[in-house]
Scaffold this active site. Structure first.
Site, PDB file in Angstrom:
ATOM      1  CB  THR A 128     -11.977 -30.141  30.579  1.00 33.90           C
ATOM      2  OG1 THR A 128     -12.055 -28.739  30.289  1.00 33.90           O
ATOM      3  CG2 THR A 128     -13.322 -30.616  31.085  1.00 33.90           C
ATOM      4  CB  CYS A 129      -7.325 -27.242  30.301  1.00 31.19           C
ATOM      5  SG  CYS A 129      -7.477 -26.382  31.867  1.00 31.19           S
ATOM      6  CG  MET A 130      -5.402 -28.508  34.722  1.00 33.13           C
ATOM      7  SD  MET A 130      -3.716 -28.238  34.165  1.00 33.13           S
ATOM      8  CE  MET A 130      -2.819 -29.048  35.471  1.00 33.13           C
TER       9      MET A 130
END
Length: 314
Positions: free
Chosen positions: A281-283
């Site tokens: 999710t952070c990417m």
């Protein structure tokens, strides 16, 4: 997860409108104020970096972030039923008010009572002073209760986002800045397609990519938002559209099958377990196994987003 971790104190509690307010059970606990300050910084940093987060705060709390006092009318955005009952006192006859036996104090819990003015426990509420009573109750609930926690949160928040930056916004607009536009019922699928990147050998012309977008288009609005949350950690799209996402959303192709230890199994092999889609999710990255039919893709993708298990599996 910082706002409601299962193994930590609940720094926020849920209002009847399913929004978050400061947990007032910590009213006398000074030790916890550093936690609120830290959470304020987290939220400020997210706004500063244009990272959307999931929490929906109650409007009276957002007013405080904007440096505004709450008034009686704001109570309906905290507890509509309580607001209605409190306002109904204005229309009661003197006898009806007397029969309620109210005094100028507020029962916060079974063990806690707060006087709304000095000696309030001995001052009866009457037709003459009921307006004052209504406003004092409202002020206590909206501006006094939880004020230390709110103030600590605000200190942290303003470390990152100075007061003058947000003063122009209304509470509704600030909520959109924090967690995106709630008015969009699903997601703008075409807008997402336009900015999507592909890696791991994927190309928009391939059948698997076309199946994916067909499946997303055929989802219910609720499923589309779960798909977006699965991929980006927030179920609402950015205010300025998907083109403003950093990093840009990307779909990466992975091997279809894995062994019991999560290792890749060679293409074309019939043994091993069929992988579920996963995400980072952070990417803003969706990892899509090389499914062999649209139906298989639909089944696996819906299973993954409904169980919300993407991040832990990758």
């Amino acid at each position: 997860g910082a706002f409601t971790e299962p193994h930590h104190p609940d720094f926020f509690s849920v209002t009847p409108l399913q929004t978050l307010k400061v947990n007032t059970t910590f009213d006398g606990d000074y030790g916890i104020l550093l936690n609120y300050e830290f959470l304020g910084r987290v939220l400020g940093k997210a706004i500063y970096e244009s990272i959307l987060v999931e929490p929906q705060f109650c409007l009276p709390f957002l007013n405080k972030l904007l440096g505004k006092q709450n008034s009686l009318d704001d109570l309906k955005n905290l507890d509509p039923e309580y607001y209605k009952n409190l306002k109904s006192l204005r229309l009661m006859s003197a006898q009806e008010i007397n029969d309620l036996g109210l005094t100028f104090e507020l029962h916060e819990s079974a063990t806690t009572t707060i006087e709304l003015m000095p000696g309030g426990s001995t001052i009866p509420v009457t037709k003459e002073n009921v307006i004052q009573y209504i406003h004092l109750v409202s002020h206590q609930k909206m501006n006094v209760r939880g004020s230390r926690q709110t103030s600590a949160f605000l200190n942290g928040f303003r470390d990152i986002v100075p007061a003058q930056w947000v003063r122009l916004f209304s509470a509704y607009e600030l909520q959109k800045l924090i967690s995106g536009d709630d008015a969009v019922k699903g997601i703008d699928v075409q807008g997402m397609m336009n900015v999507m990147r592909y890696s791991g050998g994927l190309h928009p012309s391939q059948p698997i990519v076309q199946w994916l977008w067909q499946v997303v288009n055929e989802m219910t609005p609720d499923q589309q938002r779960k798909f977006l949350k699965f991929m980006t950690s927030c179920s609402r799209q950015p205010l300025l559209g998907f083109g403003s996402m950093v990093p840009a959303p990307c779909i990466q192709q992975t091997r279809l099958r894995e062994d019991d230890y999560g290792n890749d199994i060679a293409e074309g092999s019939a043994i091993g377990n069929v992988r579920l889609p996963t995400s980072s999710t952070c990417m803003n990255l969706l990892k899509l196994p090389k499914y062999t039919s649209k139906e298989m893709l639909r089944e696996k993708l819906l299973y993954a987003i409904e169980s919300a298990a993407g991040f832990e599996l990758s």
